[in-house]
Enzyme design. Structure first.
Site, PDB file in Angstrom:
ATOM      1  N   CYS A   1       0.772  -1.237   0.062  1.00  0.00           N
ATOM      2  CA  CYS A   1      -0.085  -0.232  -0.121  1.00  0.00           C
ATOM      3  C   CYS A   1       0.831   1.274   0.108  1.00  0.00           C
ATOM      4  CB  CYS A   1      -0.877   0.085   1.169  1.00  0.00           C
ATOM      5  SG  CYS A   1      -2.413   0.823   1.219  1.00  0.00           S
TER       6      CYS A   1
ATOM      7  N   CYS B   1      -1.872   3.443  -6.926  1.00  0.00           N
ATOM      8  CA  CYS B   1      -1.241   2.223  -6.153  1.00  0.00           C
ATOM      9  C   CYS B   1       0.234   2.355  -6.410  1.00  0.00           C
ATOM     10  CB  CYS B   1      -1.771   1.002  -6.935  1.00  0.00           C
ATOM     11  SG  CYS B   1      -3.529   0.463  -6.196  1.00  0.00           S
TER      12      CYS B   1
ATOM     13  N   CYS C   1      -4.614  -0.891  -2.231  1.00  0.00           N
ATOM     14  CA  CYS C   1      -5.104   0.634  -2.302  1.00  0.00           C
ATOM     15  C   CYS C   1      -6.039   0.399  -3.136  1.00  0.00           C
ATOM     16  CB  CYS C   1      -4.050   1.412  -2.914  1.00  0.00           C
ATOM     17  SG  CYS C   1      -3.056   0.651  -4.556  1.00  0.00           S
TER      18      CYS C   1
END
Length: 165
Positions: free
Chosen positions: A7, A87, A79
């Site tokens: 993430c 992302c 994400c």
């Protein structure tokens, strides 16, 4: 099998995924998490939720993808790119899958609504992790293309308890 949950901030979703995966995974399977721009802390609501679920939180930390302790065999981004979140792109030969989950750290509203956002993120990730762990353990070795397709399909799963009418 080493799975990297990736993430941007590595404070909520990827941490929830790392801890949950490690609690459920068979011996020899391990998850780590990292961020392209780590927040430097684990969100307290993530830690509290994991503790309520009986999942160990010792050693969880927001960390960078630079200098990972192991080379991942699978990279999963969590994400929510559909919400305009970028992302991170992790450059490795490992298969990749995207499991978009809304960032509960960005939730607004009442305390109950914010808690619900964390619960939804956790339930979604747990549901997907359980599906991943239900795949044949040797699928990646036998048929990498099918394994990658299954990982992508899993990223679309939504648990019944979080579906809206």
């Amino acid at each position: 099998m080493n799975v990297l949950f990736l993430c941007t901030g590595n404070s909520c979703r990827s941490i929830l995924a790392e801890a949950t995966f490690n609690a459920l995974a068979p011996e020899g399977w391990r998850a780590i998490s990292a961020g392209s721009q780590p927040a430097g802390y684990v969100h307290p609501k993530s830690l509290a939720l994991l503790e309520r679920e009986g999942i160990a939180t010792d050693g969880l930390a927001s960390k960078s993808w630079d200098g990972l302790p192991v080379t991942p065999d699978l990279v999963i981004t969590v994400c929510a790119s559909a919400a305009g979140e970028t992302c991170p792109v992790y450059l490795s030969p490992a298969p990749r899958a995207h499991w978009g989950v809304a960032d509960p750290a960005r939730a607004t509203g009442t305390e109950a609504e914010i808690e619900a956002a964390f619960e939804t993120a956790y339930r979604t990730l747990r549901h997907r992790i359980e599906a991943l762990l239900a795949l044949p353990r040797d699928l990646a070795e036998k048929d990498l293309a099918k394994f990658k397709a299954e990982c992508e399909r899993i990223g679309t799963l939504v648990p019944e308890s979080t579906r809206t009418a």
